[in-house]
Design an enzyme around this catalytic site. Structure first.
Site, PDB file in Angstrom:
ATOM      1  N   THR A 172       0.896  -0.994   0.145  1.00 56.66           N
ATOM      2  CA  THR A 172      -0.154  -0.040   0.022  1.00 56.66           C
ATOM      3  C   THR A 172       0.850   1.232  -0.019  1.00 56.66           C
ATOM      4  OG1 THR A 172      -1.709  -1.025   1.129  1.00 56.66           O
ATOM      5  CG2 THR A 172      -1.702   1.122   1.362  1.00 56.66           C
ATOM      6  N   THR A 229       0.655   1.446   6.912  1.00 58.78           N
ATOM      7  CA  THR A 229       0.607   0.291   5.769  1.00 58.78           C
ATOM      8  C   THR A 229       0.465  -1.096   6.857  1.00 58.78           C
ATOM      9  OG1 THR A 229       1.629  -0.803   4.007  1.00 58.78           O
ATOM     10  CG2 THR A 229       3.008   0.071   5.640  1.00 58.78           C
ATOM     11  N   GLY A 230      -0.035  -2.089   6.373  1.00 60.67           N
ATOM     12  CA  GLY A 230      -0.247  -3.023   7.082  1.00 60.67           C
ATOM     13  C   GLY A 230      -1.726  -3.776   7.173  1.00 60.67           C
ATOM     14  N   GLY A 277      -4.981  -3.306   8.227  1.00 57.82           N
ATOM     15  CA  GLY A 277      -5.745  -1.991   8.748  1.00 57.82           C
ATOM     16  C   GLY A 277      -6.748  -2.194   9.834  1.00 57.82           C
ATOM     17  N   VAL A 295     -13.354  -3.091   4.200  1.00 58.16           N
ATOM     18  CA  VAL A 295     -12.749  -1.926   4.084  1.00 58.16           C
ATOM     19  C   VAL A 295     -11.629  -1.772   5.122  1.00 58.16           C
ATOM     20  CG1 VAL A 295     -12.967   0.656   4.047  1.00 58.16           C
ATOM     21  CG2 VAL A 295     -14.634  -0.584   2.849  1.00 58.16           C
ATOM     22  N   GLY A 296     -10.459  -1.284   4.567  1.00 62.51           N
ATOM     23  CA  GLY A 296      -9.403  -1.227   5.690  1.00 62.51           C
ATOM     24  C   GLY A 296      -9.352   0.206   6.193  1.00 62.51           C
ATOM     25  N   ASP A 297      -7.956   0.302   6.720  1.00 63.83           N
ATOM     26  CA  ASP A 297      -7.561   1.651   7.356  1.00 63.83           C
ATOM     27  C   ASP A 297      -7.492   2.680   6.301  1.00 63.83           C
ATOM     28  OD1 ASP A 297      -5.397   0.247   6.618  1.00 63.83           O
ATOM     29  OD2 ASP A 297      -4.167   1.601   7.566  1.00 63.83           O
TER      30      ASP A 297
HETATM   31  C1  SD4 Z   1      -5.399  -2.505   4.399  1.00 59.64           C
HETATM   32  N1  SD4 Z   1      -3.459  -1.186   5.200  1.00 59.64           N
HETATM   33  O1  SD4 Z   1      -6.567  -2.521   3.498  1.00 59.64           O
HETATM   34  C2  SD4 Z   1      -4.050  -1.950   3.970  1.00 59.64           C
HETATM   35  C3  SD4 Z   1      -3.302  -2.824   3.499  1.00 59.64           C
HETATM   36  C4  SD4 Z   1      -1.838  -2.712   3.370  1.00 59.64           C
HETATM   37  O2  SD4 Z   1       0.179  -2.845   2.252  1.00 59.64           O
HETATM   38  O3  SD4 Z   1      -1.271  -1.670   3.871  1.00 59.64           O
HETATM   39  N2  SD4 Z   1      -1.110  -3.055   2.601  1.00 59.64           N
HETATM   40  O4  SD4 Z   1      -5.499  -2.947   5.444  1.00 59.64           O
END
Ligand code: SD4
Length: 330
Positions: free
Chosen positions: A191, A242-243, A245, A220-222
């Site tokens: 991301t 990132t990571g 969410g 839906v993520g962060d």
């Molecule tokens: C999510 N934070 O949708 C995002 C995913 C992500 O690198 O960061 N991927 O949770």
């Protein structure tokens, strides 16, 4: 990370831009509290982004170098990744949900606290630009799903299949082995969250993703959630994540980091505290990655993550480098 020296002499004038990490209250007898700081030259323009996205950062730097504003820089910067079919976590070429649909989340925020966001958007390559249109052309902040897609077409965006040959194949393989179960994984994060300061010293940020691979439909993520995946306060700085969410949303991570900088922490210290807050709620868990990236008004940057491997890209007149985040929680 250099911390600014605070000057206790109230007769000194305030010079330059006051950064969050540089703020301190100086009490002088019988006088109200005053804030003063040493003269330091803010680093500007400057752009940073999560991971090692050299092309995206170069694009944003190009905008800034020519005197462009931070908002244009972050939008055009992250668009590079949205269009890159080899990035399987952003835009076209992003991996689909467990029903095989690519659904995108993105947001953007400017120096005045204006923001726009789209979630669960399908068939559009550049969700960040739709988010900007939401910010600039509607009285709203967040549009979702079919409504967001309809709005995008009204704004002139073209319909496009976001699955590629590669992601379609991977999905077919996943169906064979996964039992239709979504699993959290510490890898495969690409991301892009980007923060920029332009030559006027104004800050903007953008964040865009296809989210977790093979997520439950509708998830839906962060990344598009203002305060979670991205937050900008032009007085203080900006942060992005990132990571996984879900964990970032639980702590409203980016807002937390900006507030910690407002209270005097450096970007590095604020990111570390953000990760620690998350880990406190997850004792014993090691199965997920989070990376936070922050910049303050002075152009100082910092990053921190749960597991090794997180890097961020920085571009200013001082050069262009990929910074490996060497300290991490686990
Ligand atoms: C999510 N934070 O949708 C995002 C995913 C992500 O690198 O960061 N991927 O949770």
């Amino acid at each position: 990370m250099k911390r600014r020296k605070f000057l206790k002499n109230s007769s000194l004038t305030t010079v330059g831009i006051v950064s969050a990490s540089a703020l301190a209250s100086c009490k002088t007898e019988n006088k109200p509290q005053e804030t003063v700081m040493a003269s330091t030259k803010p680093i500007k323009p400057i752009v940073v982004c999560t991971w090692n996205f050299g092309n995206a950062t170069s694009k944003a730097w190009d905008v800034l170098r020519k005197g462009g504003n931070a908002l244009d820089a972050v939008e055009q910067g992250v668009m590079v990744e949205e269009a890159d079919e080899t990035n399987e976590t952003v835009g076209k070429g992003g991996r689909p949900d467990r029903d095989g649909n690519v659904t995108l989340d993105a947001c953007i925020m400017d120096k005045d606290g204006n923001c726009g966001s789209v979630v669960y958007l399908q068939n559009i390559v550049h969700p960040v630009s739709v988010a900007r249109k939401v910010m600039e052309e509607t009285p709203h902040i967040l549009l979702a799903g079919k409504g967001a897609e309809k709005f995008a077409y009204e704004q002139g965006f073209k319909k496009e299949d976001l699955l590629t040959e590669s992601t379609r194949k991977q999905y077919q393989e996943w169906l064979k082995t996964s039992k239709y179960e979504t699993t959290i994984n510490i890898e495969n994060h690409d991301t892009i969250g980007m923060l920029a300061i332009d030559e006027n010293g104004d800050i903007a940020g953008a964040c865009t993703t296809s989210g977790m691979a093979y997520k439950v439909a509708g998830r839906v993520g962060d990344s598009p959630i203002i305060g979670a995946g991205l937050y900008v306060d032009n007085e203080v700085g900006g942060a992005t994540a990132t990571g996984v969410g879900e964990e970032v949303i639980r702590t409203v991570g980016s807002f937390l980091i900006v507030e910690l900088m407002r209270q005097g922490k450096s970007p590095q210290e604020a990111c570390e505290e953000g990760v620690k807050r998350i880990m406190k709620k997850n004792e014993g868990r090691e199965d997920f990655q989070i990376g936070f990236l922050a910049i303050n008004k002075n152009g100082e940057t910092g990053g921190y993550c749960v597991h090794p491997g997180f890097t961020y890209r920085e571009y200013s007149e001082n050069g262009h480098e990929n910074r490996e985040v060497k300290s991490f929680y686990n």
